[in-house]
Write a protein that holds these residues in place. Structure first.
Motif, PDB file in Angstrom:
ATOM      1  N   PRO A 265      -4.640  22.969  -8.454  1.00 20.85           N
ATOM      2  CA  PRO A 265      -5.060  24.190  -8.576  1.00 20.85           C
ATOM      3  C   PRO A 265      -5.828  24.554  -7.269  1.00 20.85           C
ATOM      4  N   ALA A 266      -5.555  25.771  -6.785  1.00 22.62           N
ATOM      5  CA  ALA A 266      -6.640  26.151  -5.599  1.00 22.62           C
ATOM      6  C   ALA A 266      -7.681  26.859  -6.190  1.00 22.62           C
ATOM      7  N   ASP A 267      -8.522  27.407  -5.423  1.00 19.11           N
ATOM      8  CA  ASP A 267      -9.830  27.617  -5.754  1.00 19.11           C
ATOM      9  C   ASP A 267      -9.581  29.487  -5.693  1.00 19.11           C
ATOM     10  N   ALA A 268      -8.914  29.968  -6.361  1.00 25.09           N
ATOM     11  CA  ALA A 268      -8.399  31.358  -6.461  1.00 25.09           C
ATOM     12  C   ALA A 268      -8.078  31.656  -7.876  1.00 25.09           C
ATOM     13  N   PRO A 269      -7.938  33.113  -7.966  1.00 25.21           N
ATOM     14  CA  PRO A 269      -7.824  33.477  -9.411  1.00 25.21           C
ATOM     15  C   PRO A 269      -6.321  33.442  -9.852  1.00 25.21           C
ATOM     16  N   CYS A 270      -5.948  33.348 -11.233  1.00 25.47           N
ATOM     17  CA  CYS A 270      -4.759  33.517 -11.535  1.00 25.47           C
ATOM     18  C   CYS A 270      -4.383  34.752 -11.256  1.00 25.47           C
ATOM     19  N   MET A 271      -2.847  35.204 -11.471  1.00 27.97           N
ATOM     20  CA  MET A 271      -2.402  36.450 -11.155  1.00 27.97           C
ATOM     21  C   MET A 271      -1.306  36.738 -11.930  1.00 27.97           C
ATOM     22  N   GLU A 272      -1.124  37.804 -12.595  1.00 31.58           N
ATOM     23  CA  GLU A 272       0.341  38.031 -13.236  1.00 31.58           C
ATOM     24  C   GLU A 272       0.827  39.282 -12.553  1.00 31.58           C
ATOM     25  N   ILE A 273       1.996  39.317 -12.474  1.00 28.56           N
ATOM     26  CA  ILE A 273       2.814  40.410 -11.976  1.00 28.56           C
ATOM     27  C   ILE A 273       3.755  40.919 -12.996  1.00 28.56           C
ATOM     28  N   TYR A 274       3.798  42.078 -13.329  1.00 29.67           N
ATOM     29  CA  TYR A 274       4.378  42.836 -14.381  1.00 29.67           C
ATOM     30  C   TYR A 274       5.679  43.363 -13.680  1.00 29.67           C
ATOM     31  N   LEU A 275       6.945  42.903 -14.349  1.00 28.59           N
ATOM     32  CA  LEU A 275       8.149  43.512 -13.852  1.00 28.59           C
ATOM     33  C   LEU A 275       8.732  44.379 -14.528  1.00 28.59           C
ATOM     34  N   ASN A 276       8.352  45.003 -15.719  1.00 25.88           N
ATOM     35  CA  ASN A 276       8.881  46.058 -16.172  1.00 25.88           C
ATOM     36  C   ASN A 276       7.447  46.661 -17.020  1.00 25.88           C
ATOM     37  N   ASN A 277       7.969  47.719 -17.724  1.00 24.42           N
ATOM     38  CA  ASN A 277       6.754  48.800 -18.251  1.00 24.42           C
ATOM     39  C   ASN A 277       6.712  48.602 -19.724  1.00 24.42           C
ATOM     40  N   PRO A 278       5.761  48.336 -20.230  1.00 22.15           N
ATOM     41  CA  PRO A 278       5.614  48.260 -21.818  1.00 22.15           C
ATOM     42  C   PRO A 278       5.592  49.813 -22.345  1.00 22.15           C
ATOM     43  N   ARG A 279       5.641  50.695 -21.591  1.00 24.30           N
ATOM     44  CA  ARG A 279       5.838  52.189 -22.304  1.00 24.30           C
ATOM     45  C   ARG A 279       7.321  52.229 -22.695  1.00 24.30           C
ATOM     46  N   ASP A 280       8.221  51.915 -22.082  1.00 24.21           N
ATOM     47  CA  ASP A 280       9.739  51.837 -22.393  1.00 24.21           C
ATOM     48  C   ASP A 280      10.693  50.564 -22.571  1.00 24.21           C
ATOM     49  N   THR A 281       9.945  49.526 -22.700  1.00 30.20           N
ATOM     50  CA  THR A 281      10.527  48.228 -22.826  1.00 30.20           C
ATOM     51  C   THR A 281       9.850  47.650 -24.074  1.00 30.20           C
ATOM     52  N   ALA A 282      10.785  47.201 -24.876  1.00 27.12           N
ATOM     53  CA  ALA A 282      10.464  46.479 -26.256  1.00 27.12           C
ATOM     54  C   ALA A 282       9.529  45.343 -25.815  1.00 27.12           C
ATOM     55  N   PRO A 283       8.395  44.897 -26.592  1.00 28.41           N
ATOM     56  CA  PRO A 283       7.697  43.804 -26.173  1.00 28.41           C
ATOM     57  C   PRO A 283       8.676  42.561 -26.243  1.00 28.41           C
ATOM     58  N   ALA A 284       9.530  42.093 -26.870  1.00 27.74           N
ATOM     59  CA  ALA A 284      10.272  41.029 -26.658  1.00 27.74           C
ATOM     60  C   ALA A 284      11.130  40.822 -25.430  1.00 27.74           C
ATOM     61  N   ASP A 285      11.282  42.101 -24.680  1.00 28.08           N
ATOM     62  CA  ASP A 285      12.130  41.961 -23.325  1.00 28.08           C
ATOM     63  C   ASP A 285      10.823  42.296 -22.165  1.00 28.08           C
ATOM     64  N   LEU A 286       9.791  42.167 -22.481  1.00 29.13           N
ATOM     65  CA  LEU A 286       8.657  42.261 -21.159  1.00 29.13           C
ATOM     66  C   LEU A 286       8.675  41.158 -20.375  1.00 29.13           C
ATOM     67  N   LEU A 287       8.760  41.228 -19.202  1.00 28.31           N
ATOM     68  CA  LEU A 287       8.950  40.268 -18.162  1.00 28.31           C
ATOM     69  C   LEU A 287       7.558  40.064 -17.281  1.00 28.31           C
ATOM     70  N   THR A 288       6.877  38.974 -17.254  1.00 27.95           N
ATOM     71  CA  THR A 288       5.853  38.723 -16.644  1.00 27.95           C
ATOM     72  C   THR A 288       5.786  37.346 -15.649  1.00 27.95           C
ATOM     73  N   ASP A 289       5.341  37.653 -14.587  1.00 25.40           N
ATOM     74  CA  ASP A 289       5.080  36.237 -13.529  1.00 25.40           C
ATOM     75  C   ASP A 289       3.924  35.891 -14.022  1.00 25.40           C
ATOM     76  N   ILE A 290       3.505  34.843 -14.342  1.00 24.19           N
ATOM     77  CA  ILE A 290       2.370  34.133 -14.606  1.00 24.19           C
ATOM     78  C   ILE A 290       1.912  33.297 -13.201  1.00 24.19           C
ATOM     79  N   CYS A 291       0.919  33.597 -12.477  1.00 25.24           N
ATOM     80  CA  CYS A 291       1.071  32.791 -11.160  1.00 25.24           C
ATOM     81  C   CYS A 291      -0.184  31.795 -10.988  1.00 25.24           C
ATOM     82  N   LEU A 292      -0.112  30.704 -10.900  1.00 23.63           N
ATOM     83  CA  LEU A 292      -1.265  29.726 -10.765  1.00 23.63           C
ATOM     84  C   LEU A 292      -1.339  29.348  -9.260  1.00 23.63           C
ATOM     85  N   PRO A 293      -2.480  29.759  -8.606  1.00 21.22           N
ATOM     86  CA  PRO A 293      -2.492  29.182  -7.422  1.00 21.22           C
ATOM     87  C   PRO A 293      -2.658  27.830  -7.107  1.00 21.22           C
ATOM     88  N   LEU A 294      -1.994  27.532  -6.227  1.00 23.11           N
ATOM     89  CA  LEU A 294      -2.145  25.868  -6.084  1.00 23.11           C
ATOM     90  C   LEU A 294      -2.634  25.461  -4.402  1.00 23.11           C
TER      91      LEU A 294
END
Length: 298
Positions: A265-294
């Motif tokens: 891992p690199a000396d940098a923070p983890c990042m999450e990218i949200y690909l849809n909206n929890p206001r209009d998306t069922a929790p089971a269908d939420l898409l998130t990219d969890i990004c670990l710096p290298l």
């Protein structure tokens, strides 16, 4: 004592401050049923009109906001605690397990008992793309992980201090600022950055930020802050499912994937990218990219 009710225009910072107070009040008093008169006082706005402005800003009523946040907390209770389902139902504001069960199933796709019995590993699934790594002996969970490079970007962020599970509070404030300043149309992907290690830092001292990608000349003014994202290579875990279950995806990424990958891992923070909206998306269908710096591959 009543708050000062000075007249402001809809895109003035006064609205941003007022709605920030409402968001903080809701999170601090999630066990209480929302009272529009009380919230109007917190917002220091006319009780006749404040909620109409809120709904126009956030796209949902304050009652829908509270229900969504309570069910999110209930999902976490079912995943991480041994609280009886009746107590989880009561914390979520329901008078009976039956009413809670109907509402929870409508949103999360299964009854509270089934959700708890299935377990988080049974719910986690790859979201898209990439081939999962081979399972270790005894490991029952696989995720889709790929190495991706991201460019340097300017991020407008709303800082958050405290439990990572509560970063939604910062996103609510961020969206309110952008809408009230008529800037939402100039923003890109919604991202979060996590600056401290939750395994060694007390929960109250955790630092993170809710942010959105913006152009270089974007006007970043308080309460927003500028974060210069350096880019680089990341191990990207494509996660599908409720935000309440993401802790275990992180544990798999660090404990299974990273230790077998040959990367550091690199000396940098983890990042999450949200690909849809929890206001209009069922929790089971939420898409998130969890990004670990290298670090660069040797």
């Amino acid at each position: 004592m009543k708050h000062d009710q000075n007249s402001v225009v809809p895109n003035d910072n006064g609205y941003i401050r007022r709605f920030s107070r409402v968001i903080e009040y809701i999170y601090a008093n999630l066990d209480e049923d929302p009272d529009l008169a009380t919230l109007a006082d917190v917002a220091a706005l006319s009780p006749w009109h404040w909620h109409r402005v809120w709904q126009a800003t956030y796209g949902e009523s304050v009652f829908a906001t509270v229900k969504r946040l309570r069910l999110h907390r209930a999902a976490a209770d079912l995943t991480y605690s041994d609280l009886p389902i009746g107590e989880v139902a009561s914390r979520a504001g329901y008078g009976s397990k039956e009413a809670f069960g109907r509402s929870f199933k409508q949103v999360y796709g299964s009854s509270p008992a089934a959700y708890r019995a299935t377990g988080v590993k049974g719910r986690l699934q790859p979201a898209h793309g990439g081939a999962p790594l081979p399972k270790k002996q005894g490991n029952t969970t696989m995720h889709s992980v790929e190495i991706s490079s991201y460019p340097a970007e300017t991020i407008a962020v709303m800082p958050h201090r405290g439990a990572y599970m509560q970063i939604g509070q910062a996103f609510e404030k961020l969206i309110g600022v952008l809408v009230n300043r008529n800037l939402i149309c100039q923003t890109g992907a919604m991202k979060a950055f996590y600056f401290t290690d939750p395994t060694r830092v007390p929960e109250d001292d955790l630092r993170s930020a809710a942010g959105t990608v913006v152009p270089e000349d974007f006007p970043i003014e308080a309460p927003l802050e500028r974060f210069d994202f350096d880019g680089g290579e990341f191990a990207v875990l494509h996660y599908k499912g409720p935000y309440a279950d993401m802790k275990w995806a992180y544990e798999w990424l660090y404990g299974e994937w990273l230790t077998q990958s040959g990367r550091e891992p690199a000396d940098a923070p983890c990042m999450e990218i949200y690909l849809n909206n929890p206001r209009d998306t069922a929790p089971a269908d939420l898409l998130t990219d969890i990004c670990l710096p290298l670090k660069p591959a040797s």
